[in-house]
Design a protein around this motif. Structure first.
Motif, PDB file in Angstrom:
ATOM      1  N   LEU A   1     -36.240  21.014  16.866  1.00  0.00           N
ATOM      2  CA  LEU A   1     -34.997  21.732  17.175  1.00  0.00           C
ATOM      3  C   LEU A   1     -34.163  22.025  15.930  1.00  0.00           C
ATOM      4  N   ALA A   2     -34.808  21.924  14.772  1.00  0.00           N
ATOM      5  CA  ALA A   2     -34.078  22.113  13.508  1.00  0.00           C
ATOM      6  C   ALA A   2     -33.491  23.513  13.396  1.00  0.00           C
ATOM      7  N   ASP A   3     -34.055  24.464  14.153  1.00  0.00           N
ATOM      8  CA  ASP A   3     -33.535  25.843  14.077  1.00  0.00           C
ATOM      9  C   ASP A   3     -32.365  26.077  15.037  1.00  0.00           C
ATOM     10  N   ARG A   4     -31.878  24.994  15.677  1.00  0.00           N
ATOM     11  CA  ARG A   4     -30.761  25.159  16.629  1.00  0.00           C
ATOM     12  C   ARG A   4     -29.532  24.363  16.207  1.00  0.00           C
ATOM     13  N   PRO A   5     -29.111  24.474  14.959  1.00  0.00           N
ATOM     14  CA  PRO A   5     -27.977  23.646  14.541  1.00  0.00           C
ATOM     15  C   PRO A   5     -26.738  24.019  15.350  1.00  0.00           C
ATOM     16  N   GLY A   6     -25.975  22.986  15.695  1.00  0.00           N
ATOM     17  CA  GLY A   6     -24.730  23.245  16.425  1.00  0.00           C
ATOM     18  C   GLY A   6     -24.895  23.345  17.926  1.00  0.00           C
ATOM     19  N   ARG A   7     -26.145  23.504  18.402  1.00  0.00           N
ATOM     20  CA  ARG A   7     -26.326  23.617  19.864  1.00  0.00           C
ATOM     21  C   ARG A   7     -26.965  22.367  20.457  1.00  0.00           C
ATOM     22  N   VAL A   8     -27.456  21.479  19.600  1.00  0.00           N
ATOM     23  CA  VAL A   8     -28.148  20.292  20.099  1.00  0.00           C
ATOM     24  C   VAL A   8     -27.647  19.059  19.361  1.00  0.00           C
ATOM     25  N   ARG A   9     -27.363  18.022  20.136  1.00  0.00           N
ATOM     26  CA  ARG A   9     -27.095  16.725  19.531  1.00  0.00           C
ATOM     27  C   ARG A   9     -28.193  15.778  19.999  1.00  0.00           C
ATOM     28  N   LEU A  10     -28.846  15.114  19.072  1.00  0.00           N
ATOM     29  CA  LEU A  10     -29.958  14.212  19.408  1.00  0.00           C
ATOM     30  C   LEU A  10     -29.601  12.804  18.975  1.00  0.00           C
ATOM     31  N   GLU A  11     -29.758  11.855  19.880  1.00  0.00           N
ATOM     32  CA  GLU A  11     -29.432  10.468  19.552  1.00  0.00           C
ATOM     33  C   GLU A  11     -30.503   9.531  20.092  1.00  0.00           C
ATOM     34  N   VAL A  12     -30.669   8.405  19.405  1.00  0.00           N
ATOM     35  CA  VAL A  12     -31.496   7.305  19.924  1.00  0.00           C
ATOM     36  C   VAL A  12     -30.588   6.450  20.783  1.00  0.00           C
ATOM     37  N   GLY A  13     -31.026   6.126  21.998  1.00  0.00           N
ATOM     38  CA  GLY A  13     -30.184   5.294  22.855  1.00  0.00           C
ATOM     39  C   GLY A  13     -30.749   5.206  24.254  1.00  0.00           C
ATOM     40  N   ASP A  14     -29.966   4.565  25.119  1.00  0.00           N
ATOM     41  CA  ASP A  14     -30.407   4.233  26.473  1.00  0.00           C
ATOM     42  C   ASP A  14     -29.742   5.155  27.492  1.00  0.00           C
ATOM     43  N   ALA A  15     -30.560   5.770  28.329  1.00  0.00           N
ATOM     44  CA  ALA A  15     -30.054   6.704  29.340  1.00  0.00           C
ATOM     45  C   ALA A  15     -29.154   6.023  30.360  1.00  0.00           C
ATOM     46  N   THR A  16     -29.183   4.698  30.430  1.00  0.00           N
ATOM     47  CA  THR A  16     -28.313   4.025  31.399  1.00  0.00           C
ATOM     48  C   THR A  16     -26.917   3.775  30.823  1.00  0.00           C
ATOM     49  N   ASP A  17     -26.685   4.182  29.572  1.00  0.00           N
ATOM     50  CA  ASP A  17     -25.363   3.957  28.957  1.00  0.00           C
ATOM     51  C   ASP A  17     -24.998   5.139  28.045  1.00  0.00           C
ATOM     52  N   LEU A  18     -24.669   6.253  28.661  1.00  0.00           N
ATOM     53  CA  LEU A  18     -24.383   7.470  27.891  1.00  0.00           C
ATOM     54  C   LEU A  18     -22.998   7.424  27.248  1.00  0.00           C
ATOM     55  N   ARG A  19     -22.167   6.488  27.702  1.00  0.00           N
ATOM     56  CA  ARG A  19     -20.863   6.325  27.053  1.00  0.00           C
ATOM     57  C   ARG A  19     -21.074   5.825  25.626  1.00  0.00           C
ATOM     58  N   THR A  20     -21.964   4.845  25.480  1.00  0.00           N
ATOM     59  CA  THR A  20     -22.257   4.327  24.143  1.00  0.00           C
ATOM     60  C   THR A  20     -22.966   5.378  23.297  1.00  0.00           C
ATOM     61  N   VAL A  21     -23.878   6.116  23.890  1.00  0.00           N
ATOM     62  CA  VAL A  21     -24.692   7.078  23.120  1.00  0.00           C
ATOM     63  C   VAL A  21     -23.864   8.275  22.666  1.00  0.00           C
ATOM     64  N   PHE A  22     -23.164   8.898  23.610  1.00  0.00           N
ATOM     65  CA  PHE A  22     -22.459  10.161  23.308  1.00  0.00           C
ATOM     66  C   PHE A  22     -20.944  10.051  23.474  1.00  0.00           C
ATOM     67  N   GLY A  23     -20.459   8.870  23.878  1.00  0.00           N
ATOM     68  CA  GLY A  23     -19.044   8.785  24.267  1.00  0.00           C
ATOM     69  C   GLY A  23     -18.798   9.591  25.537  1.00  0.00           C
ATOM     70  N   ALA A  24     -19.811   9.640  26.417  1.00  0.00           N
ATOM     71  CA  ALA A  24     -19.722  10.509  27.602  1.00  0.00           C
ATOM     72  C   ALA A  24     -18.725   9.953  28.620  1.00  0.00           C
ATOM     73  N   GLU A  25     -17.693  10.757  28.866  1.00  0.00           N
ATOM     74  CA  GLU A  25     -16.707  10.392  29.885  1.00  0.00           C
ATOM     75  C   GLU A  25     -17.192  10.848  31.259  1.00  0.00           C
ATOM     76  N   ASP A  26     -16.538  10.351  32.308  1.00  0.00           N
ATOM     77  CA  ASP A  26     -16.876  10.783  33.673  1.00  0.00           C
ATOM     78  C   ASP A  26     -16.713  12.301  33.775  1.00  0.00           C
ATOM     79  N   GLY A  27     -17.654  12.943  34.420  1.00  0.00           N
ATOM     80  CA  GLY A  27     -17.521  14.368  34.728  1.00  0.00           C
ATOM     81  C   GLY A  27     -17.501  15.293  33.527  1.00  0.00           C
ATOM     82  N   MET A  28     -18.196  14.910  32.465  1.00  0.00           N
ATOM     83  CA  MET A  28     -18.110  15.687  31.221  1.00  0.00           C
ATOM     84  C   MET A  28     -19.126  16.837  31.143  1.00  0.00           C
ATOM     85  N   TYR A  29     -20.183  16.779  31.941  1.00  0.00           N
ATOM     86  CA  TYR A  29     -21.278  17.752  31.772  1.00  0.00           C
ATOM     87  C   TYR A  29     -21.455  18.654  33.009  1.00  0.00           C
TER      88      TYR A  29
END
Ligand SMILES: C[S@@+](CC[C@H](N)C(=O)[O-])C[C@H]1O[C@@H](n2cnc3c(N)ncnc32)[C@H](O)[C@@H]1O
Length: 208
Positions: free
Chosen positions: A82-110
């Protein structure tokens, strides 16, 4: 649970990519009623090597995707893809059961969440469903393609791949779990005698 070497090779093979591109994505798009509204922000859990992430951008039309995988090696592959998509993709290592830790995902954000064959890899799969529902806004869509207990019990899966042994789900178990987290199934079907489940659910405004 991470994929073993054999599963990595199968999942990332040209045959699987063709299945995904020419059958699964079109089927999921039909179930979703077409691409996402413009400007949509999506999350992808268990992005693997980032092929699905490309589909979410190019075929589902997301403006931006936050993608996570537990395996640093897969995230490294996804970064290359995805190197050709700068600014449109954020990639992180982490656990799908804790998206707050991974992305700082708040309730109802997506606006949308995508699961391309990952939740069956998570021992506490209900926690992954709950977390996915939490981060969706009311009316947001959960697009899923899952591998069920029927498939995981087949000799090919048992011999070749590693998956959690306990609390596996059938298609019925998975579909029954979604409304418990405020997700209303709007379309779903199984293929190969219940081995695989494809579907879409919408986040309801009230119940959780
Ligand atoms: C069968 S692969 C599917 C990968 C990708 N979605 C695809 O379709 O090619 C399952 C992926 O889920 C990842 N995974 C397993 N448990 C996870 C977890 N708790 N959180 C995030 N990713 C996880 C694995 O590392 C693996 O890349």
């Amino acid at each position: 649970m991470l994929m073993n070497r054999i599963e990595k090779a199968v999942v990332d093979s040209p045959a699987r990519r063709a299945l995904q591109r020419f059958y699964e994505v079109p089927a999921l798009l039909r179930l979703a009623g077409g691409p996402l509204p413009s400007g949509s922000r999506a999350v992808e859990i268990g992005c693997g090597s980032g092929y699905g992430t490309r589909m979410i951008l190019d075929r589902f039309g997301a403006a931006r995707v936050d993608a996570v995988d537990l395996d640093p090696g897969m995230v490294a592959r996804a970064r290359r893809r995805l190197a050709d998509r700068p600014g449109r993709v954020r990639l992180e290592v982490g656990d799908a059961t804790d998206l707050r830790t991974v992305f700082g995902a708040e309730d109802g954000m997506y606006d949308a969440a995508f699961d391309f064959a990952i939740i069956h890899h998570i021992p506490d799969w209900r926690a992954a469903v709950a977390e996915t529902a939490r981060i969706l806004k009311p009316g947001g869509v959960f697009v899923f393609e899952e591998v069920t207990a029927h498939a995981l019990a087949r000799p090919s899966y048992r011999i070749l791949f590693d998956h959690p042994e306990h609390d596996r789900f059938t298609a019925g178990d998975f579909l029954a779990e979604l409304p418990r987290h405020g997700l209303k199934v709007t379309g779903a079907f199984t293929r190969i005698r219940g081995d695989y489940l494809l579907g879409v659910a919408a986040r309801q405004p009230t119940a959780r």
